[in-house]
Design a protein around this motif. Structure first.
Motif, PDB file in Angstrom:
ATOM      1  N   ILE A 130       0.856  -1.182   0.000  1.00  0.00           N
ATOM      2  CA  ILE A 130       0.000   0.000   0.000  1.00  0.00           C
ATOM      3  C   ILE A 130       0.891   1.231   0.000  1.00  0.00           C
ATOM      4  N   PRO A 131       0.732   2.108  -0.956  1.00  0.00           N
ATOM      5  CA  PRO A 131       1.608   3.292  -0.971  1.00  0.00           C
ATOM      6  C   PRO A 131       1.297   4.187   0.226  1.00  0.00           C
TER       7      PRO A 131
ATOM      8  N   ARG B  11       9.102  -0.796   0.156  1.00  0.00           N
ATOM      9  CA  ARG B  11       9.339  -2.239   0.106  1.00  0.00           C
ATOM     10  C   ARG B  11      10.687  -2.559  -0.525  1.00  0.00           C
ATOM     11  N   GLY B  12      11.414  -3.416   0.103  1.00  0.00           N
ATOM     12  CA  GLY B  12      12.713  -3.817  -0.406  1.00  0.00           C
ATOM     13  C   GLY B  12      13.853  -2.932   0.067  1.00  0.00           C
TER      14      GLY B  12
ATOM     15  N   PHE C 201       5.626  -3.694   7.538  1.00  0.00           N
ATOM     16  CA  PHE C 201       6.096  -5.018   7.930  1.00  0.00           C
ATOM     17  C   PHE C 201       7.561  -5.129   7.510  1.00  0.00           C
ATOM     18  N   LEU C 202       8.412  -5.509   8.449  1.00  0.00           N
ATOM     19  CA  LEU C 202       9.839  -5.596   8.138  1.00  0.00           C
ATOM     20  C   LEU C 202      10.404  -6.912   8.637  1.00  0.00           C
TER      21      LEU C 202
ATOM     22  N   ALA D 100      12.357  -3.656   4.697  1.00  0.00           N
ATOM     23  CA  ALA D 100      10.897  -3.558   4.645  1.00  0.00           C
ATOM     24  C   ALA D 100      10.345  -4.599   3.689  1.00  0.00           C
ATOM     25  N   LEU D 101       9.394  -5.374   4.155  1.00  0.00           N
ATOM     26  CA  LEU D 101       8.727  -6.358   3.296  1.00  0.00           C
ATOM     27  C   LEU D 101       7.484  -5.763   2.641  1.00  0.00           C
ATOM     28  N   GLU D 102       7.050  -4.633   3.156  1.00  0.00           N
ATOM     29  CA  GLU D 102       6.071  -3.816   2.442  1.00  0.00           C
ATOM     30  C   GLU D 102       6.353  -2.374   2.830  1.00  0.00           C
TER      31      GLU D 102
END
Lengths: 247, 247
Positions: free
Chosen positions: B3-4, B51-52, B72-73, B112-114
DNA sequence: CGCGCTGTTGAAACTTGTCAAAGTTTGTGG
DNA sequence: CCACAAACTTTGACAAGTTTCAACAGCGCG
Protein backbone atom coordinates in the motif's frame (compact mmCIF):
# COMPACT_ATOMS: atom_id res chain seq x y z
CA UNK A 1 34.67 -28.86 39.97
CA UNK A 2 32.45 -28.01 42.84
CA UNK A 3 34.85 -25.84 44.77
CA UNK A 4 33.23 -25.15 48.11
CA UNK A 5 32.68 -21.45 48.48
CA UNK A 6 31.12 -21.19 51.89
CA UNK A 7 34.00 -19.04 53.05
CA UNK A 8 31.87 -15.94 52.79
CA UNK A 9 29.24 -15.09 55.32
CA UNK A 10 26.91 -12.84 53.35
CA UNK A 11 25.54 -11.24 56.47
CA UNK A 12 28.88 -10.19 57.82
CA UNK A 13 31.04 -9.35 54.88
CA UNK A 14 29.79 -6.13 53.46
CA UNK A 15 29.35 -6.47 49.73
CA UNK A 16 31.26 -3.83 47.87
CA UNK A 17 31.39 -3.40 44.13
CA UNK A 18 34.12 -0.82 44.51
CA UNK A 19 36.53 -3.44 45.75
CA UNK A 20 35.16 -6.27 43.65
CA UNK A 21 37.62 -7.64 41.17
CA UNK A 22 34.80 -8.15 38.71
CA UNK A 23 33.69 -4.59 38.47
CA UNK A 24 35.07 -4.19 34.98
CA UNK A 25 33.24 -7.23 33.71
CA UNK A 26 30.10 -6.75 35.62
CA UNK A 27 27.61 -3.97 35.59
CA UNK A 28 29.69 -1.00 36.56
CA UNK A 29 32.82 -0.10 34.66
CA UNK A 30 34.21 3.35 34.27
CA UNK A 31 32.47 5.08 37.12
CA UNK A 32 33.91 7.81 39.29
CA UNK A 33 34.76 6.82 42.83
CA UNK A 34 31.81 8.80 44.12
CA UNK A 35 29.53 6.91 41.77
CA UNK A 36 31.10 3.64 42.79
CA UNK A 37 30.14 4.34 46.33
CA UNK A 38 26.53 4.82 45.35
CA UNK A 39 26.68 1.61 43.36
CA UNK A 40 28.00 -0.25 46.37
CA UNK A 41 24.64 0.15 48.01
CA UNK A 42 22.95 -1.40 45.00
CA UNK A 43 24.11 -4.87 45.75
CA UNK A 44 21.69 -5.97 48.34
CA UNK A 45 23.52 -9.07 49.39
CA UNK A 46 25.49 -11.93 48.07
CA UNK A 47 24.05 -15.34 47.79
CA UNK A 48 25.67 -18.73 47.62
CA UNK A 49 24.09 -21.31 45.36
CA UNK A 50 25.33 -24.85 45.82
CA UNK A 51 25.74 -27.15 42.88
CA UNK A 52 22.40 -28.43 41.69
CA UNK A 53 20.45 -25.75 43.52
CA UNK A 54 18.25 -23.19 41.84
CA UNK A 55 19.14 -19.52 41.82
CA UNK A 56 15.60 -18.90 40.64
CA UNK A 57 12.82 -20.87 39.02
CA UNK A 58 10.58 -20.17 36.08
CA UNK A 59 7.34 -18.60 37.16
CA UNK A 60 8.50 -16.95 40.37
CA UNK A 61 8.34 -13.20 40.59
CA UNK A 62 11.36 -11.15 39.71
CA UNK A 63 13.08 -9.77 42.77
CA UNK A 64 16.54 -8.97 41.56
CA UNK A 65 19.00 -9.38 38.80
CA UNK A 66 21.99 -11.52 39.62
CA UNK A 67 25.61 -10.78 38.83
CA UNK A 68 27.76 -13.87 39.00
CA UNK A 69 30.89 -13.51 41.15
CA UNK A 70 32.10 -17.08 40.98
CA UNK A 71 30.85 -20.37 39.70
CA UNK A 72 28.93 -21.58 36.71
CA UNK A 73 25.21 -21.76 36.04
CA UNK A 74 22.82 -22.75 33.31
CA UNK A 75 19.46 -21.26 32.43
CA UNK A 76 16.71 -23.54 31.17
CA UNK A 77 13.58 -22.56 29.33
CA UNK A 78 10.69 -24.90 30.05
CA UNK A 79 8.32 -26.52 27.60
CA UNK A 80 4.73 -26.81 28.65
CA UNK A 81 5.06 -30.56 28.36
CA UNK A 82 7.82 -30.73 30.95
CA UNK A 83 10.83 -30.90 28.71
CA UNK A 84 13.45 -28.24 29.09
CA UNK A 85 16.04 -26.60 26.91
CA UNK A 86 19.24 -24.99 28.08
CA UNK A 87 19.16 -21.35 26.98
CA UNK A 88 22.61 -20.42 28.17
CA UNK A 89 25.62 -21.10 30.34
CA UNK A 90 26.69 -18.30 32.62
CA UNK A 91 29.93 -17.56 34.39
CA UNK A 92 31.77 -14.94 36.41
CA UNK A 93 30.76 -11.42 35.45
CA UNK A 94 27.58 -12.42 33.62
CA UNK A 95 24.27 -10.89 34.58
CA UNK A 96 21.23 -13.15 34.89
CA UNK A 97 17.52 -12.57 35.16
CA UNK A 98 16.99 -9.96 32.47
CA UNK A 99 14.40 -12.09 30.70
CA UNK A 100 12.06 -11.57 33.65
CA UNK A 101 11.70 -7.80 33.47
CA UNK A 102 9.09 -7.94 30.73
CA UNK A 103 6.54 -10.04 32.59
CA UNK A 104 7.92 -9.59 36.10
CA UNK A 105 8.21 -13.38 36.23
CA UNK A 106 11.22 -15.49 35.50
CA UNK A 107 10.89 -17.39 32.25
CA UNK A 108 13.61 -19.88 32.92
CA UNK A 109 15.16 -21.87 35.71
CA UNK A 110 18.66 -20.90 36.77
CA UNK A 111 20.62 -23.85 38.14
CA UNK A 112 24.14 -23.86 39.50
CA UNK A 113 26.40 -26.36 37.75
CA UNK A 114 29.00 -25.80 40.42
CA UNK A 115 28.90 -24.02 43.76
CA UNK A 116 28.46 -20.38 42.85
CA UNK A 117 28.18 -16.98 44.37
CA UNK A 118 26.06 -14.18 43.03
CA UNK A 119 25.32 -10.57 43.86
CA UNK A 120 21.67 -9.67 44.11
CA UNK A 121 20.78 -6.40 42.46
CA UNK A 122 17.21 -5.29 43.09
CA UNK A 123 15.82 -4.05 39.80
CA UNK A 124 14.04 -1.11 41.41
CA UNK A 125 17.29 0.12 42.93
CA UNK A 126 19.21 -0.39 39.71
CA UNK A 127 16.62 1.62 37.83
CA UNK A 128 16.56 4.44 40.33
CA UNK A 129 20.33 4.69 40.49
CA UNK A 130 20.40 4.54 36.68
CA UNK A 131 18.36 7.69 36.66
CA UNK A 132 21.11 9.43 38.55
CA UNK A 133 24.15 8.01 36.78
CA UNK A 134 23.78 8.18 32.99
CA UNK A 135 26.80 6.01 32.32
CA UNK A 136 25.38 3.28 34.56
CA UNK A 137 22.09 3.54 32.76
CA UNK A 138 23.71 3.27 29.37
CA UNK A 139 25.87 0.38 30.46
CA UNK A 140 22.84 -1.50 31.70
CA UNK A 141 21.21 -1.00 28.33
CA UNK A 142 24.35 -2.27 26.65
CA UNK A 143 24.29 -5.40 28.75
CA UNK A 144 20.69 -6.12 27.85
CA UNK A 145 21.47 -5.41 24.24
CA UNK A 146 24.40 -7.79 24.31
CA UNK A 147 22.11 -10.48 25.61
CA UNK A 148 19.90 -9.91 22.58
CA UNK A 149 22.96 -10.06 20.34
CA UNK A 150 24.05 -13.30 21.98
CA UNK A 151 20.62 -14.75 21.35
CA UNK A 152 20.83 -13.79 17.69
CA UNK A 153 24.07 -15.71 17.47
CA UNK A 154 22.45 -18.76 18.96
CA UNK A 155 19.54 -18.48 16.58
CA UNK A 156 22.02 -18.43 13.72
CA UNK A 157 23.74 -21.45 15.15
CA UNK A 158 20.54 -23.40 15.70
CA UNK A 159 19.00 -22.38 12.42
CA UNK A 160 21.80 -22.84 9.98
CA UNK A 161 24.71 -24.87 11.31
CA UNK A 162 25.30 -28.58 11.22
CA UNK A 163 26.35 -30.46 14.31
CA UNK A 164 30.11 -30.08 13.82
CA UNK A 165 29.84 -26.35 13.32
CA UNK A 166 27.61 -25.97 16.33
CA UNK A 167 29.95 -27.80 18.61
CA UNK A 168 33.01 -26.01 17.27
CA UNK A 169 31.28 -22.68 17.77
CA UNK A 170 30.32 -23.72 21.27
CA UNK A 171 33.85 -24.72 22.24
CA UNK A 172 35.31 -21.54 20.78
CA UNK A 173 32.77 -19.47 22.67
CA UNK A 174 33.64 -21.16 25.94
CA UNK A 175 37.33 -20.77 25.18
CA UNK A 176 36.95 -17.08 24.44
CA UNK A 177 34.97 -16.46 27.60
CA UNK A 178 37.38 -18.34 29.83
CA UNK A 179 40.26 -16.52 28.20
CA UNK A 180 38.61 -13.14 28.72
CA UNK A 181 38.35 -13.94 32.43
CA UNK A 182 41.97 -14.79 32.84
CA UNK A 183 41.63 -18.56 32.72
CA UNK A 184 43.22 -20.74 30.11
CA UNK A 185 41.53 -20.40 26.77
CA UNK A 186 42.78 -23.72 25.46
CA UNK A 187 42.27 -26.00 28.41
CA UNK A 188 39.28 -26.08 30.71
CA UNK A 189 36.70 -28.14 32.47
CA UNK A 190 33.29 -28.61 30.92
CA UNK A 191 30.93 -27.92 33.79
CA UNK A 192 27.94 -29.38 32.00
CA UNK A 193 26.96 -32.84 30.81
CA UNK A 194 26.81 -33.92 27.19
CA UNK A 195 23.07 -33.80 27.45
CA UNK A 196 23.15 -30.18 28.58
CA UNK A 197 25.48 -29.28 25.75
CA UNK A 198 23.15 -31.05 23.36
CA UNK A 199 20.12 -29.30 24.74
CA UNK A 200 21.83 -25.95 24.30
CA UNK A 201 22.92 -26.76 20.75
CA UNK A 202 19.73 -28.46 19.63
CA UNK A 203 21.40 -31.86 19.39
CA UNK A 204 21.06 -35.20 21.12
CA UNK A 205 23.67 -36.17 23.65
CA UNK A 206 24.84 -39.01 21.43
CA UNK A 207 25.53 -36.58 18.62
CA UNK A 208 27.53 -34.39 20.98
CA UNK A 209 29.56 -37.35 22.14
CA UNK A 210 30.18 -38.60 18.62
CA UNK A 211 31.18 -35.19 17.37
CA UNK A 212 33.61 -34.66 20.24
CA UNK A 213 35.15 -38.04 19.47
CA UNK A 214 35.36 -37.02 15.85
CA UNK A 215 37.11 -33.76 16.75
CA UNK A 216 39.56 -35.71 18.84
CA UNK A 217 40.26 -38.13 16.02
CA UNK A 218 40.99 -35.13 13.80
CA UNK A 219 43.42 -33.76 16.35
CA UNK A 220 41.39 -30.63 16.97
CA UNK A 221 40.82 -31.29 20.63
CA UNK A 222 41.76 -33.70 23.34
CA UNK A 223 38.84 -34.62 25.53
CA UNK A 224 38.55 -36.93 28.48
CA UNK A 225 35.22 -36.77 30.20
CA UNK A 226 34.82 -33.17 31.29
CA UNK A 227 38.39 -32.17 30.76
CA UNK A 228 38.87 -30.48 27.42
CA UNK A 229 41.95 -29.21 25.68
CA UNK A 230 41.87 -27.38 22.37
CA UNK A 231 44.89 -28.48 20.38
CA UNK A 232 44.10 -26.80 17.08
CA UNK A 233 42.08 -23.68 17.55
CA UNK A 234 42.46 -22.58 13.93
CA UNK A 235 41.03 -25.88 12.85
CA UNK A 236 37.96 -25.29 14.94
CA UNK A 237 37.64 -21.76 13.65
CA UNK A 238 37.79 -22.98 10.07
CA UNK A 239 35.00 -25.40 10.81
CA UNK A 240 32.65 -22.64 11.93
CA UNK A 241 30.91 -20.82 9.15
CA UNK A 242 33.24 -22.05 6.45
CA UNK A 243 31.78 -25.41 5.77
CA UNK A 244 28.38 -26.05 4.29
CA UNK A 245 25.80 -24.28 6.35
CA UNK A 246 22.32 -25.58 5.90
CA UNK A 247 20.72 -22.35 4.85
CA UNK B 1 0.29 -5.65 -0.31
CA UNK B 2 2.47 -2.69 -0.90
CA UNK B 3 0.00 0.00 0.00
CA UNK B 4 1.61 3.29 -0.97
CA UNK B 5 2.16 5.35 2.14
CA UNK B 6 3.70 8.48 0.77
CA UNK B 7 0.80 10.49 2.06
CA UNK B 8 2.88 11.73 4.95
CA UNK B 9 5.47 14.43 4.54
CA UNK B 10 7.77 13.83 7.49
CA UNK B 11 9.06 17.37 7.40
CA UNK B 12 5.71 19.02 7.62
CA UNK B 13 3.54 16.80 9.73
CA UNK B 14 4.72 17.13 13.27
CA UNK B 15 5.19 13.71 14.80
CA UNK B 16 3.24 13.31 18.00
CA UNK B 17 3.16 10.26 20.21
CA UNK B 18 0.36 11.77 22.25
CA UNK B 19 -2.00 11.52 19.30
CA UNK B 20 -0.55 8.36 17.86
CA UNK B 21 -2.96 5.46 17.83
CA UNK B 22 -0.09 3.12 18.59
CA UNK B 23 0.98 4.65 21.85
CA UNK B 24 -0.37 1.78 23.86
CA UNK B 25 1.49 -0.77 21.83
CA UNK B 26 4.61 1.22 21.38
CA UNK B 27 7.01 2.58 23.90
CA UNK B 28 4.86 4.83 26.01
CA UNK B 29 1.71 3.59 27.66
CA UNK B 30 0.29 4.90 30.87
CA UNK B 31 1.95 8.28 30.99
CA UNK B 32 0.41 11.46 32.27
CA UNK B 33 -0.47 14.06 29.68
CA UNK B 34 2.43 16.20 30.81
CA UNK B 35 4.80 13.29 30.34
CA UNK B 36 3.30 12.51 26.96
CA UNK B 37 4.19 15.99 25.86
CA UNK B 38 7.79 15.44 26.80
CA UNK B 39 7.76 12.14 24.98
CA UNK B 40 6.42 13.82 21.87
CA UNK B 41 9.74 15.52 21.46
CA UNK B 42 11.51 12.19 21.60
CA UNK B 43 10.42 11.12 18.20
CA UNK B 44 12.81 12.91 15.99
CA UNK B 45 11.04 12.29 12.75
CA UNK B 46 9.16 9.70 10.87
CA UNK B 47 10.67 7.83 8.06
CA UNK B 48 9.12 5.99 5.15
CA UNK B 49 10.80 2.80 4.03
CA UNK B 50 9.64 1.46 0.69
CA UNK B 51 9.34 -2.24 0.11
CA UNK B 52 12.71 -3.82 -0.41
CA UNK B 53 14.58 -0.87 1.09
CA UNK B 54 16.74 -1.04 4.16
CA UNK B 55 15.76 0.69 7.36
CA UNK B 56 19.32 0.05 8.52
CA UNK B 57 22.16 -2.26 7.62
CA UNK B 58 24.44 -4.43 9.70
CA UNK B 59 27.62 -2.63 10.60
CA UNK B 60 26.38 0.94 10.46
CA UNK B 61 26.44 2.97 13.61
CA UNK B 62 23.38 3.11 15.80
CA UNK B 63 21.57 6.41 15.47
CA UNK B 64 18.12 5.67 16.73
CA UNK B 65 15.71 2.99 17.69
CA UNK B 66 12.76 2.60 15.39
CA UNK B 67 9.16 2.15 16.38
CA UNK B 68 7.06 0.76 13.55
CA UNK B 69 3.91 2.72 12.79
CA UNK B 70 2.77 0.84 9.75
CA UNK B 71 4.12 -1.87 7.50
CA UNK B 72 6.10 -5.02 7.93
CA UNK B 73 9.84 -5.60 8.14
CA UNK B 74 12.30 -8.41 8.63
CA UNK B 75 15.64 -8.36 10.39
CA UNK B 76 18.46 -10.51 9.04
CA UNK B 77 21.61 -11.55 10.84
CA UNK B 78 24.53 -11.98 8.49
CA UNK B 79 26.98 -14.85 8.29
CA UNK B 80 30.56 -14.00 7.56
CA UNK B 81 30.32 -16.08 4.42
CA UNK B 82 27.53 -13.99 2.99
CA UNK B 83 24.56 -16.09 3.89
CA UNK B 84 21.87 -14.54 5.99
CA UNK B 85 19.28 -15.70 8.46
CA UNK B 86 16.03 -13.99 9.25
CA UNK B 87 16.03 -13.16 12.95
CA UNK B 88 12.54 -11.77 13.15
CA UNK B 89 9.51 -10.28 11.48
CA UNK B 90 8.32 -6.97 12.81
CA UNK B 91 5.05 -5.13 12.55
CA UNK B 92 3.12 -2.14 13.84
CA UNK B 93 4.06 -1.25 17.39
CA UNK B 94 7.30 -3.23 17.44
CA UNK B 95 10.55 -1.57 18.35
CA UNK B 96 13.65 -2.32 16.27
CA UNK B 97 17.34 -1.71 16.70
CA UNK B 98 17.84 -2.78 20.29
CA UNK B 99 20.51 -5.30 19.32
CA UNK B 100 22.79 -2.41 18.37
CA UNK B 101 23.05 -0.72 21.75
CA UNK B 102 25.73 -3.11 22.99
CA UNK B 103 28.30 -2.43 20.29
CA UNK B 104 26.83 0.81 18.95
CA UNK B 105 26.64 -0.93 15.57
CA UNK B 106 23.68 -2.68 14.05
CA UNK B 107 24.13 -6.42 13.98
CA UNK B 108 21.45 -7.10 11.44
CA UNK B 109 19.89 -5.68 8.33
CA UNK B 110 16.37 -4.38 8.62
CA UNK B 111 14.45 -4.66 5.36
CA UNK B 112 10.90 -3.56 4.65
CA UNK B 113 8.73 -6.36 3.30
CA UNK B 114 6.07 -3.82 2.44
CA UNK B 115 6.06 -0.06 2.39
CA UNK B 116 6.45 0.94 6.01
CA UNK B 117 6.61 3.93 8.22
CA UNK B 118 8.70 4.16 11.37
CA UNK B 119 9.34 6.67 14.13
CA UNK B 120 12.97 7.42 14.82
CA UNK B 121 13.81 7.58 18.50
CA UNK B 122 17.36 8.75 19.20
CA UNK B 123 18.77 6.52 21.91
CA UNK B 124 20.45 9.41 23.70
CA UNK B 125 17.17 11.24 24.00
CA UNK B 126 15.31 8.14 25.09
CA UNK B 127 17.87 7.54 27.80
CA UNK B 128 17.85 11.08 29.05
CA UNK B 129 14.06 11.26 29.15
CA UNK B 130 14.06 7.86 30.86
CA UNK B 131 16.02 9.42 33.65
CA UNK B 132 13.20 11.85 34.22
CA UNK B 133 10.21 9.56 33.79
CA UNK B 134 10.64 6.35 35.79
CA UNK B 135 7.66 4.63 34.18
CA UNK B 136 9.12 5.29 30.73
CA UNK B 137 12.44 3.91 31.87
CA UNK B 138 10.86 0.78 33.25
CA UNK B 139 8.76 0.29 30.17
CA UNK B 140 11.81 0.51 27.96
CA UNK B 141 13.47 -2.15 30.06
CA UNK B 142 10.39 -4.29 29.74
CA UNK B 143 10.49 -3.97 25.98
CA UNK B 144 14.13 -5.01 25.82
CA UNK B 145 13.39 -7.87 28.19
CA UNK B 146 10.51 -9.03 26.04
CA UNK B 147 12.85 -9.14 23.08
CA UNK B 148 15.09 -11.45 25.10
CA UNK B 149 12.07 -13.56 26.00
CA UNK B 150 11.04 -13.73 22.36
CA UNK B 151 14.51 -14.91 21.44
CA UNK B 152 14.31 -17.63 24.06
CA UNK B 153 11.13 -18.83 22.44
CA UNK B 154 12.80 -18.98 19.06
CA UNK B 155 15.75 -20.85 20.50
CA UNK B 156 13.31 -23.37 21.91
CA UNK B 157 11.64 -23.65 18.54
CA UNK B 158 14.87 -24.04 16.62
CA UNK B 159 16.44 -26.35 19.12
CA UNK B 160 13.70 -28.77 19.86
CA UNK B 161 10.83 -28.70 17.40
CA UNK B 162 10.36 -30.59 14.18
CA UNK B 163 9.29 -28.84 11.02
CA UNK B 164 5.54 -29.20 11.52
CA UNK B 165 5.72 -27.84 15.03
CA UNK B 166 7.88 -24.95 13.95
CA UNK B 167 5.55 -23.91 11.22
CA UNK B 168 2.47 -24.31 13.38
CA UNK B 169 4.11 -22.21 16.10
CA UNK B 170 5.02 -19.61 13.51
CA UNK B 171 1.52 -19.35 12.12
CA UNK B 172 0.01 -19.14 15.59
CA UNK B 173 2.46 -16.41 16.52
CA UNK B 174 1.57 -14.37 13.46
CA UNK B 175 -2.10 -14.96 14.12
CA UNK B 176 -1.79 -13.83 17.69
CA UNK B 177 0.11 -10.70 16.74
CA UNK B 178 -2.28 -9.71 13.99
CA UNK B 179 -5.18 -10.34 16.35
CA UNK B 180 -3.62 -8.20 19.06
CA UNK B 181 -3.40 -5.34 16.57
CA UNK B 182 -7.02 -5.49 15.59
CA UNK B 183 -6.59 -7.43 12.36
CA UNK B 184 -8.11 -10.80 11.69
CA UNK B 185 -6.34 -13.50 13.63
CA UNK B 186 -7.48 -16.29 11.36
CA UNK B 187 -6.98 -14.81 7.93
CA UNK B 188 -4.04 -12.75 6.80
CA UNK B 189 -1.43 -12.13 4.17
CA UNK B 190 2.01 -13.61 4.54
CA UNK B 191 4.29 -10.70 3.80
CA UNK B 192 7.35 -12.90 3.41
CA UNK B 193 8.43 -15.57 0.96
CA UNK B 194 8.67 -19.27 1.75
CA UNK B 195 12.41 -18.87 1.77
CA UNK B 196 12.23 -16.15 4.40
CA UNK B 197 9.91 -18.25 6.53
CA UNK B 198 12.32 -21.12 6.15
CA UNK B 199 15.29 -18.99 7.07
CA UNK B 200 13.51 -17.81 10.19
CA UNK B 201 12.50 -21.33 11.18
CA UNK B 202 15.75 -23.05 10.27
CA UNK B 203 14.14 -24.93 7.39
CA UNK B 204 14.53 -25.01 3.64
CA UNK B 205 11.92 -23.35 1.51
CA UNK B 206 10.86 -26.71 0.06
CA UNK B 207 10.15 -28.00 3.55
CA UNK B 208 8.06 -24.94 4.31
CA UNK B 209 6.09 -25.40 1.13
CA UNK B 210 5.58 -29.10 1.72
CA UNK B 211 4.52 -28.58 5.31
CA UNK B 212 2.03 -25.88 4.36
CA UNK B 213 0.57 -28.22 1.75
CA UNK B 214 0.41 -30.90 4.37
CA UNK B 215 -1.43 -28.61 6.80
CA UNK B 216 -3.87 -27.77 4.05
CA UNK B 217 -4.47 -31.43 3.28
CA UNK B 218 -5.22 -31.95 6.96
CA UNK B 219 -7.74 -29.13 6.92
CA UNK B 220 -5.79 -27.02 9.39
CA UNK B 221 -5.28 -24.11 7.06
CA UNK B 222 -6.20 -22.94 3.63
CA UNK B 223 -3.34 -21.36 1.80
CA UNK B 224 -3.03 -19.90 -1.64
CA UNK B 225 0.26 -18.24 -2.25
CA UNK B 226 0.56 -15.54 0.37
CA UNK B 227 -3.03 -15.61 1.44
CA UNK B 228 -3.49 -17.72 4.52
CA UNK B 229 -6.54 -18.73 6.46
CA UNK B 230 -6.45 -20.75 9.63
CA UNK B 231 -9.39 -23.11 9.57
CA UNK B 232 -8.58 -25.16 12.65
CA UNK B 233 -6.65 -23.18 15.19
CA UNK B 234 -7.01 -25.83 17.90
CA UNK B 235 -5.47 -28.35 15.55
CA UNK B 236 -2.44 -26.13 15.08
CA UNK B 237 -2.18 -25.55 18.81
CA UNK B 238 -2.26 -29.27 19.45
CA UNK B 239 0.57 -29.70 17.02
CA UNK B 240 2.83 -27.33 18.93
CA UNK B 241 4.51 -28.80 21.93
CA UNK B 242 2.26 -31.81 22.16
CA UNK B 243 3.80 -33.99 19.55
CA UNK B 244 7.24 -35.50 19.73
CA UNK B 245 9.73 -32.76 20.37
CA UNK B 246 13.24 -33.69 19.56
CA UNK B 247 14.75 -32.95 22.94
C1' DC C 1 31.65 -52.41 46.31
C1' DG C 2 28.00 -51.90 43.52
C1' DC C 3 24.53 -48.94 41.77
C1' DG C 4 23.29 -45.11 39.08
C1' DC C 5 24.53 -41.52 36.29
C1' DT C 6 27.28 -40.28 32.44
C1' DG C 7 29.57 -41.16 28.32
C1' DT C 8 30.75 -43.96 24.10
C1' DT C 9 29.79 -46.49 20.03
C1' DG C 10 27.05 -49.15 16.49
C1' DA C 11 23.16 -50.02 13.32
C1' DA C 12 18.70 -48.87 11.65
C1' DA C 13 15.01 -45.52 10.97
C1' DC C 14 13.38 -41.15 10.08
C1' DT C 15 13.40 -36.27 9.06
C1' DT C 16 15.00 -32.88 6.37
C1' DG C 17 18.01 -31.28 2.73
C1' DT C 18 19.41 -31.48 -2.10
C1' DC C 19 18.65 -31.54 -6.84
C1' DA C 20 15.61 -31.15 -10.57
C1' DA C 21 11.67 -29.92 -13.29
C1' DA C 22 7.51 -27.70 -14.06
C1' DG C 23 3.87 -24.43 -12.80
C1' DT C 24 2.50 -19.92 -11.03
C1' DT C 25 2.68 -15.19 -9.88
C1' DT C 26 4.63 -10.69 -10.10
C1' DG C 27 6.88 -6.91 -12.05
C1' DT C 28 8.71 -4.42 -15.93
C1' DG C 29 9.24 -2.52 -20.27
C1' DG C 30 7.64 -2.05 -24.72
C1' DC D 1 -2.32 -3.30 -21.79
C1' DC D 2 0.17 -7.11 -23.06
C1' DA D 3 4.17 -10.00 -23.16
C1' DC D 4 8.04 -11.63 -21.34
C1' DA D 5 11.38 -12.37 -17.77
C1' DA D 6 12.39 -13.03 -13.17
C1' DA D 7 11.13 -14.51 -8.89
C1' DC D 8 8.51 -17.54 -6.25
C1' DT D 9 6.11 -21.96 -5.37
C1' DT D 10 5.06 -26.75 -5.69
C1' DT D 11 6.14 -31.53 -6.10
C1' DG D 12 9.00 -35.75 -6.69
C1' DA D 13 12.97 -38.76 -6.00
C1' DC D 14 17.04 -39.45 -3.74
C1' DA D 15 20.87 -38.47 -0.41
C1' DA D 16 22.68 -36.97 3.82
C1' DG D 17 22.62 -35.95 8.58
C1' DT D 18 20.67 -36.69 12.94
C1' DT D 19 17.93 -39.23 16.00
C1' DT D 20 16.51 -43.45 18.01
C1' DC D 21 17.32 -47.69 20.12
C1' DA D 22 20.46 -50.60 22.26
C1' DA D 23 24.45 -52.34 24.50
C1' DC D 24 28.34 -51.55 27.13
C1' DA D 25 32.14 -49.01 29.62
C1' DG D 26 33.70 -45.73 33.06
C1' DC D 27 33.36 -42.82 36.89
C1' DG D 28 31.68 -41.16 41.22
C1' DC D 29 29.04 -41.45 45.22
C1' DG D 30 26.83 -43.49 48.99
Amino acid sequence: MAIPLRIIDPDKLKTACSTCSLHELCLFPGLSTAEMKAVDHLVDRRRVVKRGDYLFRAGVNLHSLYAIRTGFLKSCVLHEDGREQVAGFHMMGDLMGMDAIGTNQHLCDAVALEDSEVCEIPLKDLESLSREIPSLQHHFHRIMSREIARDYGIMLLLGSMRSEERLAAFLLNLSQRFGARGYSAHEFHLRMTREEIGSYLGLKLETVSRTLSHFQAQGLISVQNKHLRITNIEGLQELVGQHGCRT
